[in-house]
Design a protein around this motif. Structure first.
Motif, PDB file in Angstrom:
ATOM      1  N   VAL A   8      44.361  34.533  34.535  1.00 12.90           N
ATOM      2  CA  VAL A   8      43.554  33.606  35.337  1.00 12.90           C
ATOM      3  C   VAL A   8      42.248  34.276  35.762  1.00 12.90           C
ATOM      4  CG1 VAL A   8      43.470  32.229  37.450  1.00 12.90           C
ATOM      5  CG2 VAL A   8      45.592  32.370  36.133  1.00 12.90           C
ATOM      6  N   GLY A   9      42.329  35.551  36.177  1.00 17.65           N
ATOM      7  CA  GLY A   9      41.122  36.250  36.610  1.00 17.65           C
ATOM      8  C   GLY A   9      40.101  36.430  35.512  1.00 17.65           C
ATOM      9  N   GLU A  10      40.554  36.681  34.287  1.00 14.24           N
ATOM     10  CA  GLU A  10      39.628  36.937  33.185  1.00 14.24           C
ATOM     11  C   GLU A  10      39.262  35.676  32.405  1.00 14.24           C
ATOM     12  OE1 GLU A  10      40.122  40.394  30.723  1.00 14.24           O
ATOM     13  OE2 GLU A  10      41.624  41.225  32.072  1.00 14.24           O
ATOM     14  N   ALA A  11      40.291  34.905  31.983  1.00 22.54           N
ATOM     15  CA  ALA A  11      40.028  33.766  31.087  1.00 22.54           C
ATOM     16  C   ALA A  11      39.576  32.522  31.833  1.00 22.54           C
ATOM     17  CB  ALA A  11      41.289  33.454  30.271  1.00 22.54           C
ATOM     18  N   VAL A  12      40.095  32.303  33.041  1.00 19.56           N
ATOM     19  CA  VAL A  12      39.751  31.089  33.783  1.00 19.56           C
ATOM     20  C   VAL A  12      38.520  31.304  34.649  1.00 19.56           C
ATOM     21  CG1 VAL A  12      40.584  29.375  35.438  1.00 19.56           C
ATOM     22  CG2 VAL A  12      42.168  30.374  33.771  1.00 19.56           C
ATOM     23  N   PHE A  13      38.478  32.415  35.402  1.00 18.26           N
ATOM     24  CA  PHE A  13      37.361  32.664  36.312  1.00 18.26           C
ATOM     25  C   PHE A  13      36.267  33.531  35.685  1.00 18.26           C
ATOM     26  CE2 PHE A  13      40.208  30.847  39.234  1.00 18.26           C
ATOM     27  CZ  PHE A  13      39.558  30.620  40.444  1.00 18.26           C
ATOM     28  N   ARG A  14      36.469  33.981  34.465  1.00 18.32           N
ATOM     29  CA  ARG A  14      35.483  34.782  33.733  1.00 18.32           C
ATOM     30  C   ARG A  14      35.109  36.056  34.488  1.00 18.32           C
ATOM     31  NH1 ARG A  14      36.195  32.614  28.846  1.00 18.32           N
ATOM     32  NH2 ARG A  14      36.046  30.337  28.911  1.00 18.32           N
ATOM     33  N   GLY A  15      36.096  36.667  35.133  1.00 17.36           N
ATOM     34  CA  GLY A  15      35.855  37.909  35.841  1.00 17.36           C
ATOM     35  C   GLY A  15      36.114  39.107  34.958  1.00 17.36           C
ATOM     36  N   ASP A  16      35.752  40.290  35.457  1.00 17.04           N
ATOM     37  CA  ASP A  16      35.925  41.525  34.706  1.00 17.04           C
ATOM     38  C   ASP A  16      36.547  42.574  35.626  1.00 17.04           C
ATOM     39  OD1 ASP A  16      35.873  43.676  33.035  1.00 17.04           O
ATOM     40  OD2 ASP A  16      33.684  43.864  32.960  1.00 17.04           O
ATOM     41  N   PRO A  17      37.819  42.950  35.396  1.00 13.50           N
ATOM     42  CA  PRO A  17      38.459  43.926  36.282  1.00 13.50           C
ATOM     43  C   PRO A  17      37.887  45.327  36.136  1.00 13.50           C
ATOM     44  CG  PRO A  17      39.868  43.445  34.412  1.00 13.50           C
ATOM     45  CD  PRO A  17      38.712  42.487  34.338  1.00 13.50           C
ATOM     46  N   GLY A  18      37.193  45.605  35.030  1.00 10.04           N
ATOM     47  CA  GLY A  18      36.628  46.930  34.821  1.00 10.04           C
ATOM     48  C   GLY A  18      35.220  47.084  35.335  1.00 10.04           C
ATOM     49  N   SER A  19      34.641  46.042  35.897  1.00 11.19           N
ATOM     50  CA  SER A  19      33.268  46.102  36.403  1.00 11.19           C
ATOM     51  C   SER A  19      33.217  46.803  37.751  1.00 11.19           C
ATOM     52  CB  SER A  19      32.686  44.693  36.513  1.00 11.19           C
ATOM     53  OG  SER A  19      33.472  43.914  37.419  1.00 11.19           O
ATOM     54  N   ASP A  20      31.994  47.017  38.233  1.00 14.90           N
ATOM     55  CA  ASP A  20      31.803  47.659  39.530  1.00 14.90           C
ATOM     56  C   ASP A  20      32.440  46.814  40.637  1.00 14.90           C
ATOM     57  OD1 ASP A  20      29.786  47.929  42.120  1.00 14.90           O
ATOM     58  OD2 ASP A  20      30.175  49.834  41.089  1.00 14.90           O
ATOM     59  N   SER A  21      33.040  47.492  41.617  1.00 17.21           N
ATOM     60  CA  SER A  21      33.781  46.781  42.661  1.00 17.21           C
ATOM     61  C   SER A  21      32.901  45.855  43.490  1.00 17.21           C
ATOM     62  CB  SER A  21      34.468  47.788  43.589  1.00 17.21           C
ATOM     63  OG  SER A  21      33.520  48.652  44.188  1.00 17.21           O
ATOM     64  N   LYS A  22      31.555  46.092  43.480  1.00 21.96           N
ATOM     65  CA  LYS A  22      30.645  45.247  44.266  1.00 21.96           C
ATOM     66  C   LYS A  22      29.946  44.199  43.409  1.00 21.96           C
ATOM     67  CE  LYS A  22      29.739  48.864  47.689  1.00 21.96           C
ATOM     68  NZ  LYS A  22      28.693  49.675  48.370  1.00 21.96           N
ATOM     69  N   SER A  23      30.285  44.148  42.134  1.00 23.22           N
ATOM     70  CA  SER A  23      29.622  43.213  41.233  1.00 23.22           C
ATOM     71  C   SER A  23      30.207  41.818  41.353  1.00 23.22           C
ATOM     72  CB  SER A  23      29.745  43.691  39.787  1.00 23.22           C
ATOM     73  OG  SER A  23      31.108  43.670  39.380  1.00 23.22           O
ATOM     74  N   GLU A  24      29.445  40.845  40.851  1.00 28.31           N
ATOM     75  CA  GLU A  24      29.905  39.454  40.894  1.00 28.31           C
ATOM     76  C   GLU A  24      31.096  39.250  39.969  1.00 28.31           C
ATOM     77  OE1 GLU A  24      28.182  34.928  40.034  1.00 28.31           O
ATOM     78  OE2 GLU A  24      26.891  36.690  39.811  1.00 28.31           O
ATOM     79  N   GLU A  25      31.121  39.954  38.831  1.00 28.45           N
ATOM     80  CA  GLU A  25      32.239  39.823  37.894  1.00 28.45           C
ATOM     81  C   GLU A  25      33.547  40.303  38.513  1.00 28.45           C
ATOM     82  OE1 GLU A  25      29.404  41.200  37.235  1.00 28.45           O
ATOM     83  OE2 GLU A  25      28.471  39.912  35.707  1.00 28.45           O
ATOM     84  N   HIS A  26      33.482  41.371  39.276  1.00 30.00           N
ATOM     85  CA  HIS A  26      34.698  41.870  39.918  1.00 30.00           C
ATOM     86  C   HIS A  26      35.160  40.916  41.021  1.00 30.00           C
ATOM     87  CE1 HIS A  26      37.399  44.566  42.168  1.00 30.00           C
ATOM     88  NE2 HIS A  26      37.528  45.210  41.015  1.00 30.00           N
ATOM     89  N   ALA A  27      34.228  40.336  41.741  1.00 30.90           N
ATOM     90  CA  ALA A  27      34.586  39.363  42.779  1.00 30.90           C
ATOM     91  C   ALA A  27      35.228  38.120  42.157  1.00 30.90           C
ATOM     92  CB  ALA A  27      33.346  38.979  43.579  1.00 30.90           C
ATOM     93  N   LEU A  28      34.702  37.691  41.018  1.00 31.11           N
ATOM     94  CA  LEU A  28      35.299  36.545  40.324  1.00 31.11           C
ATOM     95  C   LEU A  28      36.721  36.866  39.876  1.00 31.11           C
ATOM     96  CD1 LEU A  28      32.298  35.309  38.123  1.00 31.11           C
ATOM     97  CD2 LEU A  28      33.354  34.099  40.060  1.00 31.11           C
ATOM     98  N   TYR A  29      36.916  38.096  39.390  1.00 35.85           N
ATOM     99  CA  TYR A  29      38.259  38.479  38.940  1.00 35.85           C
ATOM    100  C   TYR A  29      39.250  38.454  40.107  1.00 35.85           C
ATOM    101  CZ  TYR A  29      42.086  41.275  37.093  1.00 35.85           C
ATOM    102  OH  TYR A  29      43.327  41.715  36.698  1.00 35.85           O
TER     103      TYR A  29
END
Length: 514
Positions: free
Chosen positions: A328-349
């Motif tokens: 859900v975090g990656e495919a549905v919300f398009r987040g990235d668990p490997g990104s910087d903890s303060k980035s928008e991708e990590h927040a989406l994940y």
């Protein structure tokens, strides 16, 4: 003269004792175990199933916190997945022997309860080691929680925490075998479907309450500071809840000792013990490992099909339950668990993971509802329809979710996951109970007399339950490579759907007695 008179009175009295009707002892035993011969109320079935609620509470704490704990003590992601597979590998080796052990236990406490008590103690030990293994390990090496980062990873902390994880997972998985056997032993065959449905309901309740308990912030409560942190507080509550649940179950009804079962022909059919399969005096020697393996290889066709169906069913459930929030975090919300903890991708994940927990809650709740209705559904549509239909529904739902990963589908299609879990968790054991109560394997016994005593209810429950460990090992060894090859976590959800459809196909080959 007086001496002869006393001697005559003594022997006359002794003769009366010897001449006592042996059926009086039988009647006395039947009175002591009269609860075996009556239908059980719903509350009695709930008490017999409370132990499953305690086990699921332990599962919830384990799945929610073990990974962060392992990462915190210095274990990287690669080795963390190996830790999860260790208990499954141990279960593959040990689990099949738990069934015969409960079938042949000769203790006065009964056949099932001694092992339940032993595994429950191990479960409590694991629940203590997992949250406190780091502190104990640091103390053994003369460190503290504040100096551990400077000194590097603590070997004792890693060892004790990993050991606690293995003990917790192994005992939680294997405690289900004697618990199911105890439940079925205490119920008449007419109650088996309702009993196992109640067992599944209590599993869903434990899962639902457990995840809610893990999501709650306990640190703001004053008394939790004495336990250390939020995680320690959750594990402490789980330990107390488990002890209460196990006590409620084990204090319900007394078990009939095996020695009495072997001597009483009238008790054998009730307790799923066939006279032909009892361990006679000349066969009470210890069974060798090779003999037991032959008993597995020569298992009836019906049990082989149940094992194969359960294997596919558990593989689909493991794919869903272990990787769903990440999907859900990656495919549905398009987040990235490997990104910087303060980035928008990590927040989406992180938002996706939290949203995925809502899907897991719906999954647990639908399991409860379906389990409540299972007995009525089986009577209306038959077991074959429920098994094949439910497995097919989950398979198609997961394929749809992987193809169209939307928030609505996450919530809506998670309902089918609860249905699939209730089916895999319940129906194979309903069929096993029916096979043994109907003496289905009477004409399918192995020629080797040494194998016959091992074809008991506990044995077959343990063998079918072992499919869960095989599923865990297979998924842990293959799914990671599959995700790396495809570059998407959607592959895990596709795999869950395909495995479930395979379970439905195998379900068409199973022998149904209704």
């Amino acid at each position: 003269m007086i001496f002869h008179r006393i001697k005559w009175i003594f022997f006359r009295r002794k003769a009366k004792i010897v001449a006592k009707d042996p059926k009086e002892d039988l009647k006395k035993h039947h009175q002591n175990f009269s609860h075996i011969f009556r239908r059980k109320s719903q509350w009695e079935l709930i008490r017999l199933s409370f132990i499953m609620m305690g086990i699921e509470l332990a599962y919830a704490a384990e799945t929610a916190f073990v990974s962060p704990i392992l990462l915190n003590i210095g274990i990287n992601h690669r080795y963390m997945t190996m830790v999860w597979s260790l208990s499954a590998c141990l279960g593959i080796v040990c689990s099949p022997f738990i069934g015969p052990l409960t079938d042949q236990c000769r203790l006065s406490l009964g056949r099932r309860r001694p092992l339940i008590i032993f595994l429950s103690v191990l479960l409590v030990l694991g629940l203590i080691l997992v949250p406190h293994g780091q502190n104990v390990g640091l103390w053994l090496e003369g460190q503290t929680i504040h100096t551990k980062s400077a000194a590097g990873p603590c070997a004792w902390a890693i060892f004790l925490t990993v050991l606690g994880t293995i003990v917790l997972d192994f005992s939680a998985d294997n405690c289900q075998t004697p618990s199911r056997a105890y439940l079925l032993d205490m119920c008449l065959p007419a109650d088996h479907t309702q009993a196992l449905s109640t067992f599944s309901i209590m599993s869903g309740v434990g899962s639902f309450v457990g995840y809610a308990m893990c999501a709650y912030d306990w640190e703001h409560l004053t008394w939790t500071h004495f336990l250390g942190n939020n995680i320690s507080a959750v594990f402490a509550i789980v330990v107390l809840s488990l002890i209460v649940c196990v006590t409620l179950t084990l204090t319900t009804f007394r078990e009939i000792p095996l020695s009495l079962l072997e001597d009483d022909e009238e008790l054998c059919p009730v307790m799923n013990v066939s006279r032909e399969n009892q361990v006679i005096e000349e066969d009470r020697r210890r069974m060798s490992f090779g003999v037991y393996l032959r008993s597995i290889v020569k298992m009836p066709w019906a049990i082989k099909m149940l094992c194969l169906m359960s294997l596919f069913g558990w593989m689909s459930d493991v794919c869903y339950s272990l990787y769903f929030t990440d999907f859900v975090g990656e495919a549905v919300f398009r987040g990235d668990p490997g990104s910087d903890s303060k980035s928008e991708e990590h927040a989406l994940y992180e938002s996706g993971v939290r949203f995925g927990c809502w899907g897991m809650s719906i999954y647990a709740f639908s399991c409860i509802i379906f389990s409540i209705a299972m007995e009525s559904l089986i009577k209306t549509f038959r077991t074959r329809t429920i098994l094949i239909g439910g497995s097919s529904l989950f398979g198609l739902s997961m394929i749809c979710l992987a193809t169209w990963p939307t928030k609505v589908n996450v919530l809506l299609l998670s309902i089918s996951a609860g249905i699939n879990f209730a089916i895999v968790f319940t129906i194979p054991f309903i069929l096993i109970a029916q096979y043994h109560s109907e003496d289905t394997f009477k004409n399918d016994q192995p020629d080797d007399k040494k194998l016959r005593p091992l074809r008991g209810l506990g044995t077959d429950i343990a063998i079918v339950n072992s499919s869960l460990f095989l599923a865990q090992v297979f998924v842990s060894l293959t799914i990671g490579s599959l995700v790396s090859y495809t570059g998407s976590t959607s592959a895990v959800i596709y795999a869950a759907g395909i495995f479930s459809l395979c379970a439905a196909i195998v379900g068409n080959r199973i022998i149904y007695l209704d």
